[in-house]
Design an enzyme around this catalytic site. Structure first.
Site, PDB file in Angstrom:
ATOM      1  N   LYS A   1       2.680  45.356  53.551  1.00 18.24           N
ATOM      2  CA  LYS A   1       2.608  44.052  54.210  1.00 18.24           C
ATOM      3  C   LYS A   1       3.942  43.756  54.887  1.00 18.24           C
ATOM      4  CE  LYS A   1       2.251  39.067  53.250  1.00 18.24           C
ATOM      5  NZ  LYS A   1       1.872  38.006  52.288  1.00 18.24           N
TER       6      LYS A   1
ATOM      7  N   ASP B   1       6.802  34.154  56.766  1.00 19.88           N
ATOM      8  CA  ASP B   1       5.534  33.501  56.422  1.00 19.88           C
ATOM      9  C   ASP B   1       5.751  31.996  56.259  1.00 19.88           C
ATOM     10  OD1 ASP B   1       3.039  32.781  55.591  1.00 19.88           O
ATOM     11  OD2 ASP B   1       3.158  33.764  53.621  1.00 19.88           O
TER      12      ASP B   1
ATOM     13  N   LYS C   1       3.504  25.852  54.616  1.00 16.75           N
ATOM     14  CA  LYS C   1       4.074  25.830  53.268  1.00 16.75           C
ATOM     15  C   LYS C   1       5.015  24.636  53.094  1.00 16.75           C
ATOM     16  CE  LYS C   1       4.225  30.826  52.346  1.00 16.75           C
ATOM     17  NZ  LYS C   1       3.410  30.837  51.132  1.00 16.75           N
TER      18      LYS C   1
ATOM     19  N   ASP D   1       8.859  38.387  53.175  1.00 17.36           N
ATOM     20  CA  ASP D   1       7.435  38.684  53.085  1.00 17.36           C
ATOM     21  C   ASP D   1       7.085  40.016  53.765  1.00 17.36           C
ATOM     22  OD1 ASP D   1       5.115  37.822  51.869  1.00 17.36           O
ATOM     23  OD2 ASP D   1       4.403  36.679  53.614  1.00 17.36           O
TER      24      ASP D   1
ATOM     25  N   ASP E   1      -2.427  30.494  55.274  1.00 14.59           N
ATOM     26  CA  ASP E   1      -1.336  31.025  54.461  1.00 14.59           C
ATOM     27  C   ASP E   1      -1.767  32.278  53.688  1.00 14.59           C
ATOM     28  OD1 ASP E   1       1.167  31.203  53.412  1.00 14.59           O
ATOM     29  OD2 ASP E   1       0.937  29.572  51.964  1.00 14.59           O
TER      30      ASP E   1
ATOM     31  N   GLU F   1      -2.439  35.088  54.764  1.00 14.14           N
ATOM     32  CA  GLU F   1      -2.380  35.945  55.956  1.00 14.14           C
ATOM     33  C   GLU F   1      -2.159  37.414  55.617  1.00 14.14           C
ATOM     34  OE1 GLU F   1       0.171  34.534  54.655  1.00 14.14           O
ATOM     35  OE2 GLU F   1       1.569  36.215  54.661  1.00 14.14           O
TER      36      GLU F   1
ATOM     37  N   ARG G   1      -3.538  39.376  53.388  1.00 17.89           N
ATOM     38  CA  ARG G   1      -4.797  40.131  53.263  1.00 17.89           C
ATOM     39  C   ARG G   1      -5.457  40.350  54.620  1.00 17.89           C
ATOM     40  NH1 ARG G   1      -7.018  35.627  49.242  1.00 17.89           N
ATOM     41  NH2 ARG G   1      -4.762  35.491  48.954  1.00 17.89           N
TER      42      ARG G   1
END
Ligand code: BES
Ligand code: ZN
Ligand code: ZN
Length: 503
Positions: free
Chosen positions: A268, A273, A280, A291, A350, A352, A354
């Site tokens: 990933k 993020d 967030k 991230d 959020d 994101e 996956r």
């Protein structure tokens, strides 16, 4: 860091400091500690008898010498109880030893091999653990300090001193592996510690190209237009809110036989993020620059593989983008079509990780791989479940999971399994699309993995959730505060075992 190997006696070393170790609760000293103790007239034994130094795990004590031996100082370090001893204790002890030496302003130290022969630790393993622990423990991120740079202290040289005959080649081999791994992990830590205005998707692509050039790997970077024609709607859906161009990065290392199916590792690579439209909270949002830790670990693993020349073939994939809110960003309720053709209802922007992994995992299946392993700072729920001491593992192949768990135990990056039972699939059913991207309150780490599972076909696959292990709020013996660089040593341990036919 300059790492030297020398045949000789540690008590003859004219070093600024020498590092000696001791097991907790043991009367007898190691050969090297005993030799120095004799030269010091029993001073070390006295400290142990008086309880000032016990040998407890990660205890350290600096002794200043007055010319009894050529070395100026001795740093005593504890290895913990003999029966609990492992290579991990050596890494921790050396991580602990490095910092007081650096703080004292010293530029170099020498050390004998610690723990050799105990609990089956070989010469090479001891040497590797010493170098790994020292180099990892001495890591510091100083790229943005402009003031008083001359006050930054740094150890520049470590010398491994071994008195035994015929073992120097083994010491050198272990030391070399340790140095490659530690330097790569520190490179990964740098990538994660740098802010997101520096480590952008474009920068990750540049890093991949540099690695490919330096070590003879194949690199391909899929730009936005090509990703569109490939139908990567899940990946591009996340990228839509950002001004930074997304990059879908592929690195290939062919160390195995041409006909062998490769292993694919996917990381990933969200370079920041923000949460997107499902934004967030501000508190700790800055940490979301890390991230991309999964992707950085994949880059690092490819770099280490090429240097160690492991006889395995590995493809590394990094779907890299920011996750930002904007007028063009994907919105809750939007439906996107992934490369596999499956449709996804985006309930929460959020979730994101996956989404980008959906397309990266589907891309991975094109290689008809022998195994797919993904690494992702995927869920806060995994941090709730396991805290910072274990990476979560989920997957479809018990053998693969077992091997990753064993590799984790051996290298000190522990991995713990969460179940992936069919019942959890219910939680990501959507009313309008093939699935939705979140699974409600319960089992957040698992429902994320259940989502990923829909994109890996029948290939053996394991998902590593490193949300809790990629970042240290507090320093550990060989991992300072900040990015840990988790994943590289784990994957290399697993791939090494695989190349030996043991995994
Ligand atoms: N990158 C985060 C997960 C994360 C959280 C990593 C804390 C490291 C530390 C991920 O993209 C995310 O935001 N996950 C959400 C999923 C939720 C919306 C279902 C989470 O865990 O809250
Ligand atoms: Zn997120
Ligand atoms: Zn994320």
């Amino acid at each position: 860091m300059d790492v030297k190997i020398k045949k000789g006696k540690i008590e003859d070393e004219a070093a600024e400091a020498i590092v000696l170790s001791h097991y907790e609760g043991e009367k007898s000293l190691s050969e090297e500690t005993a030799a120095v103790d004799r030269a010091l007239g029993g001073r070390i034994r006295e400290l142990i008898a008086g309880g000032e130094f016990t040998g407890k795990r990660n205890q350290s004590l600096m002794l200043y010498l007055k010319g009894e031996i050529p070395a100026k100082r001795v740093l005593l370090v504890g290895l913990g109880k003999k029966k609990e001893f492992s290579a991990e204790k050596i890494r921790q002890a050396m991580g602990t030893a490095g910092r007081p030496i650096r703080e004292a302003g010293l530029k170099a130290f020498s050390t004998p091999l610690h723990g050799r022969g105990q609990n089956k630790i070989t010469t090479a393993e001891s040497a590797q653990a010493i170098v790994e622990g020292s180099l990892l423990g001495l890591y510091q991120f100083t790229a943005y300090r402009t003031e008083k740079r001359d006050e930054i202290k740094e150890v520049q040289q470590i010398t491994l001193v071994d008195r035994s005959d015929g073992k120097i080649a083994e010491v050198a081999a272990g030391s070399r592996s340790g140095q490659i791994l530690a330097e790569v992990v520190n490179y990964v830590r740098d990538l994660c510690n740098h802010p997101s205005n520096v480590v952008t998707p474009s920068r990750l692509a540049e890093e991949a190209r540099t690695i490919a050039k330096e070590f003879g790997l194949t690199c391909r970077v899929i730009e936005k237009a090509e990703a569109e024609s490939l139908g990567m709607g899940a990946f591009l859906g996340v990228a839509r809110g950002s001004m930074e161009p997304p990059k879908f990065i592929i690195l290939e290392y062919t160390g195995g036989k041409k006909k062998d199916a490769p292993v694919v590792i996917v990381g990933k690579s969200i370079t920041f993020d923000s949460g997107g439209i499902s934004i967030k909270p501000a508190e700790k949002m800055e940490q979301m620059k890390t991230d991309m830790s999964g992707g950085a670990a994949v880059l690092g693993t490819m770099k280490a593989l090429a240097q160690m020349k492991l006889p395995v073939s590995v493809v590394g994939i990094l779907p890299a983008t920011e996750n930002m809110p904007s007028g063009t960003a994907v919105k809750p309720g939007d439906v996107v079509t992934a490369m596999s053709g499956k449709t996804i209802e985006v309930i929460n922007t959020d979730a994101e990780g996956r989404m980008i992994l959906a397309d990266a995992l589907a891309f991975a299946t094109r290689y008809k791989p022998s195994a797919i392993v993904d690494l992702a700072t995927l869920t806060g729920a995994c941090v709730v479940a396991l805290g910072n001491h274990a990476t979560g593992v989920m997957g479809t192949n018990p053998k693969l999971i077992e091997r990753l768990k064993r590799a984790g135990e051996d290298c000190g990056e522990r991995v713990w399994e969460l179940p992936l039972w069919d019942e959890y699939h219910e939680q990501i059913k959507s009313d309008v699309a093939d699935m939705k991207n979140i699974g409600g309150r319960g089992a957040g780490a698992i429902t994320a993995a259940v989502f990923l599972r829909k994109f890996v076909g029948d290939y053996p696959w394991a998902h590593l959730d490193i949300a809790g292990t990629a970042w240290n709020d507090e320093a550990r013996p060989y991992a300072p505060k900040g990015a840990t660089g988790v994943g590289v040593r784990l994957l290399i341990q697993w791939l090494t075992e695989m190349s030996r036919g043991r995994a």
